[in-house]
Design an enzyme around this catalytic site. Structure first.
Site, PDB file in Angstrom:
ATOM      1  N   LEU A  44       0.825  -1.218   0.000  1.00 44.77           N
ATOM      2  CA  LEU A  44       0.000   0.000   0.000  1.00 44.77           C
ATOM      3  C   LEU A  44       0.855   1.262   0.000  1.00 44.77           C
ATOM      4  O   LEU A  44       1.993   1.265   0.463  1.00 44.77           O
ATOM      5  CB  LEU A  44      -0.948   0.001   1.197  1.00 44.77           C
ATOM      6  CG  LEU A  44      -0.378  -0.022   2.627  1.00 44.77           C
ATOM      7  CD1 LEU A  44       0.115   1.327   3.073  1.00 44.77           C
ATOM      8  CD2 LEU A  44      -1.470  -0.523   3.577  1.00 44.77           C
ATOM      9  N   LEU A  61       7.783   8.610 -13.053  1.00 41.65           N
ATOM     10  CA  LEU A  61       8.660   9.329 -13.964  1.00 41.65           C
ATOM     11  C   LEU A  61       8.582  10.835 -13.697  1.00 41.65           C
ATOM     12  O   LEU A  61       8.780  11.634 -14.589  1.00 41.65           O
ATOM     13  CB  LEU A  61       8.306   9.034 -15.423  1.00 41.65           C
ATOM     14  CG  LEU A  61       8.656   7.637 -15.930  1.00 41.65           C
ATOM     15  CD1 LEU A  61       8.308   7.496 -17.405  1.00 41.65           C
ATOM     16  CD2 LEU A  61      10.137   7.318 -15.719  1.00 41.65           C
ATOM     17  N   GLY A  68      12.237  15.287  -9.456  1.00 45.37           N
ATOM     18  CA  GLY A  68      12.128  16.142  -8.281  1.00 45.37           C
ATOM     19  C   GLY A  68      13.306  15.942  -7.359  1.00 45.37           C
ATOM     20  O   GLY A  68      14.396  15.552  -7.807  1.00 45.37           O
ATOM     21  N   GLY A  71      11.421   9.697  -0.405  1.00 46.69           N
ATOM     22  CA  GLY A  71      11.623   9.685   1.046  1.00 46.69           C
ATOM     23  C   GLY A  71      10.669   8.661   1.620  1.00 46.69           C
ATOM     24  O   GLY A  71      10.305   7.698   0.945  1.00 46.69           O
ATOM     25  N   CYS A  91       9.651   3.694   3.589  1.00 48.03           N
ATOM     26  CA  CYS A  91       9.936   2.431   2.896  1.00 48.03           C
ATOM     27  C   CYS A  91      11.129   2.499   1.955  1.00 48.03           C
ATOM     28  O   CYS A  91      12.112   1.787   2.156  1.00 48.03           O
ATOM     29  CB  CYS A  91       8.700   1.968   2.132  1.00 48.03           C
ATOM     30  SG  CYS A  91       7.381   1.469   3.246  1.00 48.03           S
TER      31      CYS A  91
HETATM   32  N1  LIG Z   1       4.223   2.639   5.905  1.00 44.53           N
HETATM   33  C1  LIG Z   1       4.131   2.099   4.706  1.00 44.53           C
HETATM   34  O1  LIG Z   1       3.713   2.738   3.731  1.00 44.53           O
HETATM   35  C2  LIG Z   1       4.479   0.658   4.485  1.00 44.53           C
HETATM   36  C3  LIG Z   1       4.124   0.023   3.282  1.00 44.53           C
HETATM   37  C4  LIG Z   1       4.454  -1.310   3.094  1.00 44.53           C
HETATM   38  C5  LIG Z   1       5.147  -1.987   4.086  1.00 44.53           C
HETATM   39  N2  LIG Z   1       5.512  -1.347   5.238  1.00 44.53           N
HETATM   40  C6  LIG Z   1       6.208  -2.131   6.262  1.00 44.53           C
HETATM   41  O2  LIG Z   1       5.272  -2.444   7.293  1.00 44.53           O
HETATM   42  C7  LIG Z   1       5.921  -2.451   8.571  1.00 44.53           C
HETATM   43  C8  LIG Z   1       5.215  -1.478   9.500  1.00 44.53           C
HETATM   44  O3  LIG Z   1       5.365  -0.186   8.972  1.00 44.53           O
HETATM   45  P1  LIG Z   1       4.542   1.059   9.545  1.00 44.53           P
HETATM   46  O4  LIG Z   1       4.832   2.197   8.672  1.00 44.53           O
HETATM   47  O5  LIG Z   1       3.127   0.646   9.795  1.00 44.53           O
HETATM   48  O6  LIG Z   1       5.284   1.241  10.975  1.00 44.53           O
HETATM   49  P2  LIG Z   1       4.823   2.152  12.193  1.00 44.53           P
HETATM   50  O7  LIG Z   1       6.075   2.562  12.865  1.00 44.53           O
HETATM   51  O8  LIG Z   1       3.858   3.184  11.738  1.00 44.53           O
HETATM   52  O9  LIG Z   1       4.014   1.150  13.136  1.00 44.53           O
HETATM   53  C9  LIG Z   1       4.594   0.125  13.858  1.00 44.53           C
HETATM   54  C10 LIG Z   1       3.753  -0.106  15.101  1.00 44.53           C
HETATM   55  O10 LIG Z   1       4.230  -1.280  15.765  1.00 44.53           O
HETATM   56  C11 LIG Z   1       4.115  -1.057  17.168  1.00 44.53           C
HETATM   57  N3  LIG Z   1       4.975  -1.989  17.885  1.00 44.53           N
HETATM   58  C12 LIG Z   1       6.334  -1.994  17.974  1.00 44.53           C
HETATM   59  N4  LIG Z   1       6.734  -3.012  18.759  1.00 44.53           N
HETATM   60  C13 LIG Z   1       5.633  -3.685  19.142  1.00 44.53           C
HETATM   61  C14 LIG Z   1       5.405  -4.832  19.946  1.00 44.53           C
HETATM   62  N5  LIG Z   1       6.426  -5.482  20.527  1.00 44.53           N
HETATM   63  N6  LIG Z   1       4.139  -5.236  20.147  1.00 44.53           N
HETATM   64  C15 LIG Z   1       3.105  -4.559  19.584  1.00 44.53           C
HETATM   65  N7  LIG Z   1       3.258  -3.476  18.811  1.00 44.53           N
HETATM   66  C16 LIG Z   1       4.499  -3.037  18.584  1.00 44.53           C
HETATM   67  C17 LIG Z   1       4.519   0.405  17.334  1.00 44.53           C
HETATM   68  O11 LIG Z   1       4.073   0.944  18.572  1.00 44.53           O
HETATM   69  C18 LIG Z   1       3.844   1.030  16.119  1.00 44.53           C
HETATM   70  O12 LIG Z   1       2.543   1.487  16.425  1.00 44.53           O
HETATM   71  C19 LIG Z   1       7.390  -2.102   8.298  1.00 44.53           C
HETATM   72  O13 LIG Z   1       8.125  -3.273   8.172  1.00 44.53           O
HETATM   73  C20 LIG Z   1       7.325  -1.379   6.965  1.00 44.53           C
HETATM   74  O14 LIG Z   1       8.537  -1.482   6.250  1.00 44.53           O
HETATM   75  C21 LIG Z   1       5.181  -0.055   5.456  1.00 44.53           C
END
Ligand SMILES: NC(=O)c1ccc[n+]([C@@H]2O[C@H](COP(=O)([O-])OP(=O)(O)OC[C@H]3O[C@@H](n4cnc5c(N)ncnc54)[C@H](O)[C@@H]3O)[C@@H](O)[C@H]2O)c1
Length: 438
Positions: free
Chosen positions: A154, A251, A254, A258, A261
């Protein structure tokens, strides 16, 4: 058939996963160690800015499909037939993915499990992580714990739309029983399934982000070249993108990518490659180009305004992209301290992002406060509000030479120039030649 699902980690991915699965009719418990976050969500208020999330949060809670908890309740009680891990995997100082939160959660689940369940890894974890977690924790459990790598694709700002209209669902598992359960979980989503082994699913996620980052760094290199030779990147991008083999997306030239991810996933992939004895030369260049690209506004503002210590600079946008409040790895975080170190008075305006993780600058709540008396304004985030600015009023508010550095090539260049402002962008044709090497 509704399934019982637990989502561990209620950040950008976990919360979207939770509300969307609840909307599909599943019975979802979202768990997070952050008590304040859980309390806020349980009161019906979203902890992130994401279009459409408030509605799904309230409908999920009203239907009884969506509840929130902290691990204090006890992992034994919190485990469901499908337990999704969506905790953060931030960048460690050496560039690797920091898997400490994943390990804490998986070990706690394996230790507490007293009935079989399927563990679904939605956090982005390096290739080989699934096998390592199985070996170290899951195989030690007293019950069978299935493992599925189900990476998430997403985009923040379009997350809900992306969830229900995804291009594909990737399911990496070793056993058919786990895959079958996942097919049931996603039964209402009309998208092709890519069913594979765990390591391949893990690789698909990193390869996807590396490829998209490559596209961005590539077009930025071409834009810099356009600046050097006097070509126009908008026309070039349009001309390239019409080729179906290339595609129009990603494409837009800029100041680079950032967010939470691309920067960390490219660095982590480079780290994995190095660890496995492979020099991923192309990826290293992609990262280097991006690191350089975000400095473009600083280079050109410094060139145009040698006496920065007597100047005010407006930074328009703090979020790493529009329609999110996420500021992780935003170019602003590099740009602001560099301008402040040169003595400029830096004022930042963002319509949504309120976190200010940089020193040396003030965040203002009104865009005109940021622009008043500023000698230059740098557009960091492509917010709609910036495209619609009254440029006559902007010129009246700003001090000379009133430079607009359009870091996202998103403004109407003619309208900006017609108002008497000095327009700079990345590879757009104009009177200036701003390529990094120009
Ligand atoms: N943000 C994006 O657009 C996106 C898209 C695809 C994949 N990802 C991947 O998904 C994963 C999560 O990303 P995010 O942006 O949602 O992270 P985030 O930092 O927004 O959320 C992570 C959450 O996990 C919680 N957490 C940490 N340790 C914990 C534990 N021991 N028990 C319960 N909760 C705990 C934190 O308090 C936090 O609320 C990452 O690996 C990221 O690379 C993110």
């Amino acid at each position: 058939m509704p399934l019982r699902v637990t989502v561990v980690g209620t950040g950008y991915v976990g919360l979207v996963t939770g509300v969307c699965l609840a909307h599909s009719g599943h019975l979802v418990t979202c768990v997070d160690i952050d008590r304040d976050k859980v309390d806020m969500l349980a009161s019906g208020t979203s902890t992130i800015y994401e279009p459409g999330i408030e509605e799904l949060l309230s409908s999920g809670m009203a239907s009884g499909n969506l509840t929130f908890a902290t691990p204090e309740k006890g992992w034994g009680e919190l485990i469901s037939d499908i337990t999704v891990v969506a905790v953060g995997t931030p960048m460690a100082p050496n560039g690797a993915a920091d898997l400490s939160a994943v390990r804490v959660v998986v070990s706690s689940l394996a230790e507490a499990a007293d009935r079989p369940f399927t563990l679904v890894m939605k956090s982005t974890v390096p290739m080989g992580t699934g096998a390592a977690l199985r070996h170290r924790y899951l195989d030690e459990a007293v019950v069978r714990i299935g493992y599925v790598s189900n990476p998430e694709f997403l985009r923040e700002g379009k997350a809900i739309e992306d969830w229900f209209k995804t291009d594909r669902i990737v399911l990496g598992a070793d056993e058919e029983a786990d895959r079958a359960l996942m097919r049931e979980l996603y039964a209402d989503i009309d998208a092709p399934l890519v069913e594979t082994d765990v390591a391949s699913a893990e690789t698909i996620k990193y390869a996807s982000n590396a490829f998209l980052s490559t596209k961005i760094s590539f077009i930025n290199e071409i834009a810099n070249l356009c600046d050097c030779i006097g070509a126009d990147i908008d026309a070039v991008s349009r001309g390239i993108g019409m080729d179906k083999r290339i595609g129009r997306d990603f494409l837009k030239a800029g100041i680079g990518y950032g967010g939470s991810c691309f920067p960390k996933d490219t660095r982590a992939l480079d780290f994995i490659a190095t660890l496995n004895g492979y020099q991923f030369t192309l990826l290293k260049s992609v990262i280097e180009v991006n690191n350089r690209q975000r400095l473009l506004p600083v280079v050109h503002v410094m060139r145009a305004l040698p006496d920065l210590h007597e100047r005010s600079i407006a930074i328009l946008g703090l979020a790493f992209k529009p329609d999110t409040d996420d500021v992780r790895e935003s170019p602003a975080l590099d740009i602001v301290p560099l301008l402040a170190e040169q003595g400029a008075a830096v004022r930042i305006y963002d319509p949504i992002a309120s976190e200010l993780p940089v020193a040396g600058a003030a965040r203002v709540a009104d865009i005109w406060q940021a622009l008043q008396g500023a000698s230059a304004a740098v557009v960091v985030t492509e917010w709609q509000e910036f495209r619609e600015l009254d440029w006559e009023r902007v010129r009246q508010a700003m001090a000379g030479p009133a430079i607009i550095f359009d870091g996202r090539n998103c403004l109407d260049a003619d309208a900006v120039r017609a108002a008497g402002l000095t327009y700079m962008a990345v590879g757009r044709k104009g009177e200036h030649r701003f390529g990094m090497n120009a």
